[in-house]
Design a protein around this motif. Structure first.
Motif, PDB file in Angstrom:
ATOM      1  N   PHE A  95      11.451 -26.492 -17.340  1.00 30.24           N
ATOM      2  CA  PHE A  95      10.865 -26.136 -18.634  1.00 30.24           C
ATOM      3  C   PHE A  95      10.242 -24.750 -18.611  1.00 30.24           C
ATOM      4  O   PHE A  95      10.453 -23.957 -19.541  1.00 30.24           O
ATOM      5  CB  PHE A  95       9.813 -27.172 -19.046  1.00 30.24           C
ATOM      6  CG  PHE A  95       9.048 -26.782 -20.274  1.00 30.24           C
ATOM      7  CD1 PHE A  95       9.647 -26.846 -21.512  1.00 30.24           C
ATOM      8  CD2 PHE A  95       7.747 -26.335 -20.184  1.00 30.24           C
ATOM      9  CE1 PHE A  95       8.954 -26.471 -22.659  1.00 30.24           C
ATOM     10  CE2 PHE A  95       7.043 -25.970 -21.320  1.00 30.24           C
ATOM     11  CZ  PHE A  95       7.659 -26.038 -22.554  1.00 30.24           C
ATOM     12  N   GLU A  96       9.474 -24.440 -17.584  1.00 29.43           N
ATOM     13  CA  GLU A  96       8.799 -23.139 -17.521  1.00 29.43           C
ATOM     14  C   GLU A  96       9.794 -21.990 -17.627  1.00 29.43           C
ATOM     15  O   GLU A  96       9.578 -21.038 -18.366  1.00 29.43           O
ATOM     16  CB  GLU A  96       7.988 -23.010 -16.239  1.00 29.43           C
ATOM     17  CG  GLU A  96       6.768 -23.885 -16.207  1.00 29.43           C
ATOM     18  CD  GLU A  96       6.043 -23.822 -14.880  1.00 29.43           C
ATOM     19  OE1 GLU A  96       6.090 -22.765 -14.217  1.00 29.43           O
ATOM     20  OE2 GLU A  96       5.420 -24.826 -14.516  1.00 29.43           O
ATOM     21  N   SER A  97      10.870 -22.083 -16.907  1.00 31.67           N
ATOM     22  CA  SER A  97      11.880 -21.040 -16.929  1.00 31.67           C
ATOM     23  C   SER A  97      12.535 -20.933 -18.308  1.00 31.67           C
ATOM     24  O   SER A  97      12.714 -19.827 -18.835  1.00 31.67           O
ATOM     25  CB  SER A  97      12.938 -21.324 -15.869  1.00 31.67           C
ATOM     26  OG  SER A  97      14.006 -20.429 -15.985  1.00 31.67           O
ATOM     27  N   LEU A  98      12.878 -22.067 -18.896  1.00 28.99           N
ATOM     28  CA  LEU A  98      13.526 -22.063 -20.209  1.00 28.99           C
ATOM     29  C   LEU A  98      12.592 -21.486 -21.276  1.00 28.99           C
ATOM     30  O   LEU A  98      13.006 -20.651 -22.087  1.00 28.99           O
ATOM     31  CB  LEU A  98      13.956 -23.478 -20.599  1.00 28.99           C
ATOM     32  CG  LEU A  98      15.062 -24.115 -19.767  1.00 28.99           C
ATOM     33  CD1 LEU A  98      15.286 -25.567 -20.202  1.00 28.99           C
ATOM     34  CD2 LEU A  98      16.355 -23.324 -19.863  1.00 28.99           C
ATOM     35  N   ILE A  99      11.345 -21.934 -21.275  1.00 31.45           N
ATOM     36  CA  ILE A  99      10.397 -21.507 -22.304  1.00 31.45           C
ATOM     37  C   ILE A  99      10.065 -20.027 -22.162  1.00 31.45           C
ATOM     38  O   ILE A  99       9.946 -19.302 -23.154  1.00 31.45           O
ATOM     39  CB  ILE A  99       9.131 -22.399 -22.302  1.00 31.45           C
ATOM     40  CG1 ILE A  99       8.413 -22.339 -23.646  1.00 31.45           C
ATOM     41  CG2 ILE A  99       8.168 -22.037 -21.219  1.00 31.45           C
ATOM     42  CD1 ILE A  99       8.987 -23.208 -24.683  1.00 31.45           C
ATOM     43  N   GLN A 100       9.938 -19.545 -20.927  1.00 31.09           N
ATOM     44  CA  GLN A 100       9.665 -18.118 -20.720  1.00 31.09           C
ATOM     45  C   GLN A 100      10.849 -17.279 -21.179  1.00 31.09           C
ATOM     46  O   GLN A 100      10.669 -16.230 -21.796  1.00 31.09           O
ATOM     47  CB  GLN A 100       9.357 -17.850 -19.251  1.00 31.09           C
ATOM     48  CG  GLN A 100       7.984 -18.333 -18.850  1.00 31.09           C
ATOM     49  CD  GLN A 100       7.637 -17.985 -17.417  1.00 31.09           C
ATOM     50  OE1 GLN A 100       7.989 -16.933 -16.924  1.00 31.09           O
ATOM     51  NE2 GLN A 100       6.923 -18.881 -16.765  1.00 31.09           N
ATOM     52  N   THR A 101      12.046 -17.747 -20.899  1.00 28.48           N
ATOM     53  CA  THR A 101      13.246 -17.013 -21.293  1.00 28.48           C
ATOM     54  C   THR A 101      13.363 -16.920 -22.804  1.00 28.48           C
ATOM     55  O   THR A 101      13.618 -15.838 -23.352  1.00 28.48           O
ATOM     56  CB  THR A 101      14.499 -17.687 -20.700  1.00 28.48           C
ATOM     57  OG1 THR A 101      14.399 -17.663 -19.275  1.00 28.48           O
ATOM     58  CG2 THR A 101      15.769 -16.977 -21.131  1.00 28.48           C
ATOM     59  N   THR A 102      13.183 -18.042 -23.493  1.00 31.51           N
ATOM     60  CA  THR A 102      13.334 -18.017 -24.955  1.00 31.51           C
ATOM     61  C   THR A 102      12.230 -17.186 -25.607  1.00 31.51           C
ATOM     62  O   THR A 102      12.491 -16.439 -26.543  1.00 31.51           O
ATOM     63  CB  THR A 102      13.342 -19.445 -25.547  1.00 31.51           C
ATOM     64  OG1 THR A 102      12.129 -20.123 -25.215  1.00 31.51           O
ATOM     65  CG2 THR A 102      14.542 -20.238 -25.034  1.00 31.51           C
ATOM     66  N   ALA A 103      11.009 -17.292 -25.099  1.00 28.12           N
ATOM     67  CA  ALA A 103       9.906 -16.518 -25.673  1.00 28.12           C
ATOM     68  C   ALA A 103      10.089 -15.025 -25.431  1.00 28.12           C
ATOM     69  O   ALA A 103       9.913 -14.208 -26.341  1.00 28.12           O
ATOM     70  CB  ALA A 103       8.571 -16.990 -25.097  1.00 28.12           C
ATOM     71  N   LYS A 104      10.452 -14.652 -24.201  1.00 27.85           N
ATOM     72  CA  LYS A 104      10.643 -13.235 -23.875  1.00 27.85           C
ATOM     73  C   LYS A 104      11.733 -12.595 -24.717  1.00 27.85           C
ATOM     74  O   LYS A 104      11.690 -11.409 -25.004  1.00 27.85           O
ATOM     75  CB  LYS A 104      10.997 -13.067 -22.393  1.00 27.85           C
ATOM     76  CG  LYS A 104       9.818 -13.135 -21.476  1.00 27.85           C
ATOM     77  CD  LYS A 104      10.254 -12.914 -20.036  1.00 27.85           C
ATOM     78  CE  LYS A 104       9.076 -12.968 -19.101  1.00 27.85           C
ATOM     79  NZ  LYS A 104       9.468 -12.803 -17.702  1.00 27.85           N
ATOM     80  N   ASN A 105      12.730 -13.392 -25.094  1.00 21.77           N
ATOM     81  CA  ASN A 105      13.836 -12.863 -25.887  1.00 21.77           C
ATOM     82  C   ASN A 105      13.610 -12.993 -27.387  1.00 21.77           C
ATOM     83  O   ASN A 105      14.477 -12.642 -28.175  1.00 21.77           O
ATOM     84  CB  ASN A 105      15.148 -13.529 -25.475  1.00 21.77           C
ATOM     85  CG  ASN A 105      15.592 -13.071 -24.103  1.00 21.77           C
ATOM     86  OD1 ASN A 105      15.480 -11.896 -23.770  1.00 21.77           O
ATOM     87  ND2 ASN A 105      16.075 -13.975 -23.293  1.00 21.77           N
ATOM     88  N   GLY A 106      12.446 -13.525 -27.779  1.00 29.47           N
ATOM     89  CA  GLY A 106      12.089 -13.550 -29.184  1.00 29.47           C
ATOM     90  C   GLY A 106      12.686 -14.681 -29.996  1.00 29.47           C
ATOM     91  O   GLY A 106      12.720 -14.612 -31.221  1.00 29.47           O
ATOM     92  N   PHE A 107      13.108 -15.750 -29.343  1.00 27.26           N
ATOM     93  CA  PHE A 107      13.722 -16.874 -30.049  1.00 27.26           C
ATOM     94  C   PHE A 107      12.655 -17.899 -30.437  1.00 27.26           C
ATOM     95  O   PHE A 107      12.429 -18.884 -29.744  1.00 27.26           O
ATOM     96  CB  PHE A 107      14.813 -17.522 -29.188  1.00 27.26           C
ATOM     97  CG  PHE A 107      15.923 -16.588 -28.796  1.00 27.26           C
ATOM     98  CD1 PHE A 107      16.634 -15.883 -29.748  1.00 27.26           C
ATOM     99  CD2 PHE A 107      16.255 -16.413 -27.462  1.00 27.26           C
ATOM    100  CE1 PHE A 107      17.658 -15.017 -29.386  1.00 27.26           C
ATOM    101  CE2 PHE A 107      17.278 -15.561 -27.088  1.00 27.26           C
ATOM    102  CZ  PHE A 107      17.978 -14.857 -28.049  1.00 27.26           C
ATOM    103  N   TYR A 108      12.005 -17.657 -31.567  1.00 24.95           N
ATOM    104  CA  TYR A 108      10.896 -18.504 -32.003  1.00 24.95           C
ATOM    105  C   TYR A 108      11.312 -19.953 -32.211  1.00 24.95           C
ATOM    106  O   TYR A 108      10.677 -20.870 -31.678  1.00 24.95           O
ATOM    107  CB  TYR A 108      10.277 -17.949 -33.289  1.00 24.95           C
ATOM    108  CG  TYR A 108       9.310 -18.917 -33.934  1.00 24.95           C
ATOM    109  CD1 TYR A 108       8.061 -19.137 -33.368  1.00 24.95           C
ATOM    110  CD2 TYR A 108       9.650 -19.620 -35.077  1.00 24.95           C
ATOM    111  CE1 TYR A 108       7.165 -20.038 -33.934  1.00 24.95           C
ATOM    112  CE2 TYR A 108       8.764 -20.516 -35.656  1.00 24.95           C
ATOM    113  CZ  TYR A 108       7.538 -20.721 -35.078  1.00 24.95           C
ATOM    114  OH  TYR A 108       6.667 -21.615 -35.634  1.00 24.95           O
TER     115      TYR A 108
END
Length: 181
Positions: free
Chosen positions: A39-52
């Motif tokens: 989860f941590e990796s997925l959530i950081q990736t989506t947030a860093k790329n701006g996918f709200y």
């Protein structure tokens, strides 16, 4: 069949998160993929790329899974404040705010100052001002004012100084305080 191996499915989930493919991630989850493992990796990736929407979706699925699996819910997720603030998206930042420590809030504020994210700066200051549980110290204020001072933007510095004076009148703004800037 190598396509059903945990490593392959994890890679597809990571790839989908990186590219903002909510349909692919949703299909994996609905077919039984457990996002709590990375989860941590997925959530950081989506947030860093701006996918709200995808970030919000992952939070919702994760929290539902934690409720279903009370025995596994003792683990908490940790993520860097940069994931929430680096894209400059206030909606994404709001998803993470309640999970942050005071140190993360200060770092988020400094990062936002460095990158001129006024919407995030205002949100953080409003949340601090409205909160009864967030106690800021002179050191906290000093670090934020120092970050704005380094930007050499007197308007921002003066704005922050006035906000801090109004929100925490008990803070001591002595000549020593100003000398530390």
């Amino acid at each position: 069949n190598n396509y059903n191996s945990p490593n392959c499915i994890s890679y597809i989930a990571s790839f989908s998160a990186f590219h903002g493919n909510i349909h692919s991630l949703a299909e994996l989850i609905f077919r039984g993929y457990d996002i709590t493992n990375n989860f941590e990796s997925l959530i950081q990736t989506t947030a860093k790329n701006g996918f709200y929407k995808l970030t919000k979706f992952l939070f919702k699925v994760y929290n539902e899974r934690k409720k279903q699996n009370e025995k596994k819910s003792s683990s908490t997720y940790n993520f860097s404040f940069e994931s929430a603030v680096c894209f400059g998206n206030l909606a994404i930042y709001k998803l993470f705010f309640d999970e942050f420590s005071l140190n993360d809030i200060g770092n988020s504020l400094c990062y936002s100052i460095d990158n001129d994210y006024m919407n995030i700066i205002n949100y953080i200051l409003d949340r601090i001002n409205d909160s009864k549980s967030i106690e800021i110290s002179n050191e906290f204020v000093l670090s934020i004012l120092s970050a704005s001072f380094k930007k050499e933007q007197s308007e921002l510095f003066n704005y922050l100084l006035e906000k801090f004076k109004k929100m925490k009148q008990k803070l001591v703004f002595s000549s020593d305080f100003y000398m530390n800037l």
